[in-house]
Design an enzyme around this catalytic site. Structure first.
Site, PDB file in Angstrom:
ATOM      1  CG  ASP A  31      47.896  42.694  47.898  1.00 36.56           C
ATOM      2  OD1 ASP A  31      47.399  43.514  48.698  1.00 36.56           O
ATOM      3  OD2 ASP A  31      47.208  41.915  47.217  1.00 36.56           O
ATOM      4  CG  ASN A  87      41.287  35.348  45.504  1.00 35.35           C
ATOM      5  OD1 ASN A  87      41.393  34.226  45.971  1.00 35.35           O
ATOM      6  ND2 ASN A  87      41.889  36.397  46.034  1.00 35.35           N
ATOM      7  N   GLY A  93      36.341  35.544  46.305  1.00 36.54           N
ATOM      8  CA  GLY A  93      37.169  36.545  46.966  1.00 36.54           C
ATOM      9  C   GLY A  93      37.808  37.551  46.036  1.00 36.54           C
ATOM     10  CD  GLN A  94      38.175  38.450  39.919  1.00 40.42           C
ATOM     11  OE1 GLN A  94      37.378  37.541  39.671  1.00 40.42           O
ATOM     12  NE2 GLN A  94      38.869  39.070  38.973  1.00 40.42           N
ATOM     13  CG  HIS A 100      44.755  39.930  40.419  1.00 37.40           C
ATOM     14  ND1 HIS A 100      43.411  40.193  40.201  1.00 37.40           N
ATOM     15  CD2 HIS A 100      44.903  39.869  41.763  1.00 37.40           C
ATOM     16  CE1 HIS A 100      42.785  40.279  41.363  1.00 37.40           C
ATOM     17  NE2 HIS A 100      43.666  40.070  42.335  1.00 37.40           N
TER      18      HIS A 100
END
Length: 114
Positions: A31, A87, A93-94, A100
């Site tokens: 990330d 999420n 919260g996406q 993913h």
């Protein structure tokens, strides 16, 4: 593929990513805004906007993603524990609307999250 999707662009090679895992169904990479010492994303090659958009036909893919997350946790030496997060939707919260999994570890996780 979705031409406007960040992850689809990464999958197509238009945007670079440090792919630490790849198979016929998904890729894994760190990330860019890690929330733990280990924070990997596991992204299916098929564009599915979110967990809420997954269909019965996606069950094998969803199972593959979870099993792959466990494999990655082992290779990342997360033997003390880890968290897998999906999420879903804006309120969940996406921020990238391509399904993913987040694999987080390397530190104790608090509860409740969020």
């Amino acid at each position: 593929m979705n031409a406007d999707c960040l992850f689809c662009k990464i999958l197509a090679g238009e945007i670079p990513a440090n792919r630490i895992y790849e198979d016929e169904f998904c890729i894994g990479f760190p990330d860019i805004n890690p929330q733990a010492p280990t924070h990997l994303l596991l992204v299916p090659k098929e564009h599915i906007a979110s967990q809420a958009k997954a269909l019965a036909e996606h069950k094998p893919l969803l199972g593959h993603l979870m099993a792959t997350a466990a494999d990655l946790a082992r290779t990342q030496k997360l033997d003390k524990g880890y968290r897998v997060v999906v999420n879903t939707g804006d309120d969940g919260g996406q921020t990238v609307h391509h399904l993913h999994l987040h694999l987080l570890g390397g530190r104790p996780m608090g509860w409740p999250p969020g």
